[in-house]
Design a protein around this motif. Sequence first.
Motif, PDB file in Angstrom:
ATOM      1  N   GLU A  53      55.800  26.226  95.246  1.00  0.00           N
ATOM      2  CA  GLU A  53      55.980  26.860  93.942  1.00  0.00           C
ATOM      3  C   GLU A  53      55.202  28.174  93.870  1.00  0.00           C
ATOM      4  OE1 GLU A  53      55.119  24.179  90.718  1.00  0.00           O
ATOM      5  OE2 GLU A  53      57.034  23.127  90.962  1.00  0.00           O
ATOM      6  N   ASN A  54      53.984  28.180  94.377  1.00  0.00           N
ATOM      7  CA  ASN A  54      53.200  29.421  94.391  1.00  0.00           C
ATOM      8  C   ASN A  54      53.869  30.479  95.257  1.00  0.00           C
ATOM      9  OD1 ASN A  54      51.215  28.533  92.645  1.00  0.00           O
ATOM     10  ND2 ASN A  54      49.957  27.693  94.283  1.00  0.00           N
ATOM     11  N   SER A  55      54.415  30.053  96.381  1.00  0.00           N
ATOM     12  CA  SER A  55      55.132  30.982  97.254  1.00  0.00           C
ATOM     13  C   SER A  55      56.366  31.538  96.544  1.00  0.00           C
ATOM     14  CB  SER A  55      55.546  30.281  98.553  1.00  0.00           C
ATOM     15  OG  SER A  55      56.348  31.119  99.337  1.00  0.00           O
ATOM     16  N   ALA A  56      57.068  30.701  95.796  1.00  0.00           N
ATOM     17  CA  ALA A  56      58.265  31.150  95.069  1.00  0.00           C
ATOM     18  C   ALA A  56      57.891  32.200  94.014  1.00  0.00           C
ATOM     19  CB  ALA A  56      58.969  29.962  94.415  1.00  0.00           C
ATOM     20  N   ILE A  57      56.807  31.969  93.307  1.00  0.00           N
ATOM     21  CA  ILE A  57      56.363  32.936  92.292  1.00  0.00           C
ATOM     22  C   ILE A  57      55.999  34.262  92.953  1.00  0.00           C
ATOM     23  CG2 ILE A  57      54.519  33.435  90.636  1.00  0.00           C
ATOM     24  CD1 ILE A  57      54.563  30.389  89.957  1.00  0.00           C
ATOM     25  N   ASN A  58      55.271  34.198  94.063  1.00  0.00           N
ATOM     26  CA  ASN A  58      54.908  35.425  94.780  1.00  0.00           C
ATOM     27  C   ASN A  58      56.150  36.135  95.312  1.00  0.00           C
ATOM     28  OD1 ASN A  58      52.170  35.093  94.317  1.00  0.00           O
ATOM     29  ND2 ASN A  58      51.851  33.949  96.203  1.00  0.00           N
ATOM     30  N   SER A  59      57.121  35.370  95.780  1.00  0.00           N
ATOM     31  CA  SER A  59      58.363  35.962  96.281  1.00  0.00           C
ATOM     32  C   SER A  59      59.147  36.630  95.155  1.00  0.00           C
ATOM     33  CB  SER A  59      59.226  34.899  96.964  1.00  0.00           C
ATOM     34  OG  SER A  59      58.569  34.408  98.114  1.00  0.00           O
TER      35      SER A  59
END
Length: 166
Positions: A43-49
Motif C-alpha cells: 500500500e505504501n508503494s502504491a501511494i508513492n507510485s
Amino acid sequence: MKTPRQRPNGFTLMELLIVISIMLILMLMAIPNFNKMKASANENSAINSLQAIYKAEIQYQTTYPANGFACSLQALGGDPKQGNPTPTSAQLLQGDLPAGVKAGYTFNIVNCTKVTVNNTDQITSFQVTAVPQAVGKTGYRGFCIDEYSEIKADPQGGTNCTASIQ
C-alpha cells in the motif's frame, strides 16, 4: 563397585519434538503478521507510485502543453534507447509503472476529460487508480489521485475513492 550410568551426548527424541513444536507454534503466529506487513508495504508503494505518476503528469503537461495531460501510462513511459522523448513516449516514468503493475497493485489512468483546441485533442483532467491485484493479500485498499494531487482511498479495494488518507 557400580559406575553411574553416563548420559549419551545429544538430545533425546522427546526434547527435539518439544523444540520443533515450539518453533512451529511461533511460525504459525508470525505468518499472518508477515502477510499484513507485506500488504501494508505494498500500500505504501502504491501511494508513492501514485505520487510519481502525478509528478510525471505535471511534467508531461509542461513539456507538451498542446496535449495537456497524458491519458495512458505508456505515454508517460518509454525507453530512452528508442530515441528522443515524444508525446506518445515521454520517458518520464521508469521501471514497472508504464506497464501498469507494481508491488501487487495494478495502475491505470482513467476518467480523462478531453477538449479540442486548434484541431488538437487536449486532456484537461485525469484520475490515476491503483487497485490491489488480490484484495486482502497484496493490499487492502484501492487508491486514486487526480490532477489536484489529492490521494483518496477505497476501503473495499476498488476505485470508488472517497476516503481521504492522512
